[in-house]
Design a protein around this motif. Structure first.
Motif, PDB file in Angstrom:
ATOM      1  N   ASP A 153      34.497  32.849 -43.154  1.00 29.02           N
ATOM      2  CA  ASP A 153      33.978  33.337 -41.885  1.00 29.02           C
ATOM      3  C   ASP A 153      34.466  32.369 -40.810  1.00 29.02           C
ATOM      4  OD1 ASP A 153      32.461  33.949 -39.634  1.00 29.02           O
ATOM      5  OD2 ASP A 153      30.626  34.327 -40.761  1.00 29.02           O
ATOM      6  N   ASN A 155      33.717  32.069 -37.915  1.00 29.90           N
ATOM      7  CA  ASN A 155      32.627  31.561 -37.088  1.00 29.90           C
ATOM      8  C   ASN A 155      31.797  30.486 -37.779  1.00 29.90           C
ATOM      9  OD1 ASN A 155      31.355  31.547 -34.592  1.00 29.90           O
ATOM     10  ND2 ASN A 155      29.776  33.000 -35.232  1.00 29.90           N
ATOM     11  N   ARG A 156      32.194  30.077 -38.940  1.00 29.85           N
ATOM     12  CA  ARG A 156      31.571  28.929 -39.609  1.00 29.85           C
ATOM     13  C   ARG A 156      32.630  27.869 -39.921  1.00 29.85           C
ATOM     14  NH1 ARG A 156      28.187  31.288 -37.620  1.00 29.85           N
ATOM     15  NH2 ARG A 156      26.224  32.088 -38.454  1.00 29.85           N
ATOM     16  N   ASP A 157      33.684  27.833 -39.109  1.00 32.02           N
ATOM     17  CA  ASP A 157      34.793  26.909 -39.341  1.00 32.02           C
ATOM     18  C   ASP A 157      35.075  26.040 -38.118  1.00 32.02           C
ATOM     19  OD1 ASP A 157      36.848  25.837 -40.962  1.00 32.02           O
ATOM     20  OD2 ASP A 157      38.338  27.192 -40.100  1.00 32.02           O
ATOM     21  N   GLU A 249      23.229  26.218 -35.292  1.00 32.83           N
ATOM     22  CA  GLU A 249      24.097  26.294 -36.463  1.00 32.83           C
ATOM     23  C   GLU A 249      25.286  25.372 -36.218  1.00 32.83           C
ATOM     24  OE1 GLU A 249      26.052  26.140 -39.284  1.00 32.83           O
ATOM     25  OE2 GLU A 249      24.564  27.685 -39.830  1.00 32.83           O
ATOM     26  N   ARG A 251      27.931  24.572 -37.683  1.00 32.00           N
ATOM     27  CA  ARG A 251      29.293  24.984 -38.051  1.00 32.00           C
ATOM     28  C   ARG A 251      29.844  26.077 -37.155  1.00 32.00           C
ATOM     29  NH1 ARG A 251      28.398  27.469 -43.556  1.00 32.00           N
ATOM     30  NH2 ARG A 251      26.575  28.218 -42.398  1.00 32.00           N
ATOM     31  N   ALA A 252      28.989  26.681 -36.328  1.00 27.68           N
ATOM     32  CA  ALA A 252      29.370  27.880 -35.586  1.00 27.68           C
ATOM     33  C   ALA A 252      30.142  27.532 -34.316  1.00 27.68           C
ATOM     34  CB  ALA A 252      28.135  28.699 -35.240  1.00 27.68           C
TER      35      ALA A 252
END
Length: 487
Positions: A153, A155-157, A249, A251-252
């Motif tokens: 994802d 959006n988690r990188d 979050e 990671r977002a």
């Protein structure tokens, strides 16, 4: 919610936003003049937008740059215009199956390329430099899937920056030192505005930049823009705006871009009744984003009270495509009152250009706190087993010649075939196709099964549910996109 929205709308002239509100009405009324007609379906690919990008490459009003490539080698393009000192950065389709805002971006570009709204465009382009990065995840778009080819994802990188798409997004944001960022997504159509039966057609978030959810000037400006956009949408989708939970979050990308100093506005396109391809929602994106850009250019958003942000209802997830309430269900000699919640689940064809439905019962029991895009109060109705048409047919043409309305009135939801074509994935008819030896299972409701049954009242079948779609048997119009195949 409606009272809050009306109060805010009434206050717009006092806040100096009356001009923006008037522009919004004009944008909505003239939208069809700017809608990009070549991308009218959700399952768009990089190849679909490439000719549009090429057109803007040769247009002196715009600057088009290749700023990166996806894992699969597809170009990531940045389209820029304007000469102002304030940088506004918009990126879309970080998730490959979330294309609504990508379509709206090209509508917005058509607006800027037109000869209309000269005064407003001059105000925007002299004060802002606007940058669009449409379809950040073109490999995911090719497969109409959320994740990229690495299987992550994007959006988690934001921390590891493992994928080239993530690196590109970070690099572009940093190079622009963007003042405002629009993080454009689609959300599930099953979200609703909290404690209402209204779908969350658009949901917003000013992401937190730390666990404490502090509000500094950067995040506060994002909240103000969201309050303004909400007031705009209440005109056209009253009560249909939600607000995402703002838990941090780490990671977002949205949370980090806010942390890095860009006022970040997350926009999620959800559901709208009878808008399968999300074209009305696309229009609402176009109107609200352009209105927000104008407000940023005029800087009159600054007078909006941040406290109005918290008054937007939170997102909830309590919608079904079809909800049947108070039906009588016979099981093991006893009758029970039961509600049934159904999702009409899309299944892509191999080319990922279109889809068919394989619906499922998602939940059953007391669903009184849930809602439906379509709801049937089945008080006085009893659920009945669907049966097979008594004749076995040999070809699809033979099936096509049947009177489906009469079949359903007779309680037949299945048609048996001697041989079903091997490549046939679903029934193109409002009945299921079954193999010569297939045994129709006994009606036993449980989550996960395909919803196919009849509703009987006073000894007469009055409704059918075929593959999760409700059919009123007193009407001639049968709207079931497809049936299933059971070999």
């Amino acid at each position: 919610m409606k009272q809050i929205a009306l109060a805010l709308l009434c206050a717009l002239p006092m806040l100096g936003l009356g001009q923006s509100s008037a522009l919004t009405t004009q944008l909505y009324d003239t939208y069809e003049n700017y809608k990009e007609g070549s991308i009218g379906k959700r399952r768009i690919k990089r190849a679909d937008i490439q000719p549009l990008i090429a057109t803007y490459s040769s247009n002196p009003k715009f600057k088009v740059s290749t700023v990166g490539r996806s894992i699969g080698g597809k170009e990531l393009s940045l389209i820029s215009l304007g000469t102002g000192d304030v940088n506004v950065f918009l990126w879309s389709q970080m998730h490959g199956d979330e294309p609504t805002a990508t379509q709206a971006i090209f509508d917005i570009l058509n607006f800027f390329d037109s000869k209309d709204f000269k005064e407003e465009k001059e105000a925007i382009l002299s004060n802002l430099s606007i940058h669009f990065l449409p379809m950040l995840n073109p490999d995911g778009a090719e497969l109409f899937q959320r994740r990229n080819l690495l299987g992550i994802d994007i959006n988690r990188d934001a921390l590891r920056l493992q994928s080239p798409e993530s690196k590109t997004l970070k690099r572009v944001r940093d190079s622009l030192a963007a003042d405002f960022g629009f993080n454009l997504h689609d959300q599930s159509t099953y979200y609703n505005a909290e404690r209402t039966d209204k779908p969350a057609t658009i949901s917003y978030l000013a992401p937190a930049y730390n666990y404490e959810k502090d509000i500094n000037e950067v995040r506060g400006n994002a909240m103000k823009i969201i309050v303004f956009m909400n007031s705009i949408l209440q005109k056209y989708a009253p009560g249909q705006v939600g607000r995402y939970n703002d838990d941090f979050e780490p990671r977002a990308f949205g949370d980090n871009i806010q942390k890095w100093g860009t006022s970040t506005i997350l926009i999620e396109s959800g559901g709208y009744p009878n808008d399968t391809e999300k074209q009305e929602i696309r229009k609402l994106n176009y109107v609200s984003i352009l209105s927000a850009i104008y407000t940023i250019a005029k800087q009159n958003y600054k007078e909006i009270a941040i406290g109005e942000y918290e008054k937007i209802p939170e997102n909830d997830r309590k919608l079904f495509d079809l909800k049947i309430t108070n039906a009588s269900y016979n099981l093991m000699g006893n009758s029970y009152k039961i509600d049934v919640g159904i999702h009409q689940v899309e299944v892509d064809y191999a080319d990922h250009n279109s889809f068919w439905y394989s619906s499922r019962i998602l939940d059953q029991g007391d669903l009184s706190t849930y809602y439906g895009y379509e709801t049937l109060d089945a008080t006085g109705y009893t659920l009945k087993q669907a049966t097979a048409y008594p004749k076995t047919l040999n070809t699809l043409n033979e099936v096509q010649s049947l009177d489906f309305g009469q079949l359903l009135k007779d309680g037949h939801a299945y048609v048996r075939m001697s041989t079903i074509p091997a490549k046939q994935l679903n029934s193109p008819f409002p009945v299921h196709l079954i193999g010569a030896n297939y045994k129709i299972p006994e009606l036993k409701l449980q989550p996960g099964i395909n919803p196919t049954f009849f509703l009987e009242k006073d000894g007469r079948l009055e409704y059918a549910v075929i593959n999760g779609f409700l059919v009123n048997l007193s009407q001639s119009n049968i709207e079931v996109p497809n049936g299933m195949i059971y070999k």
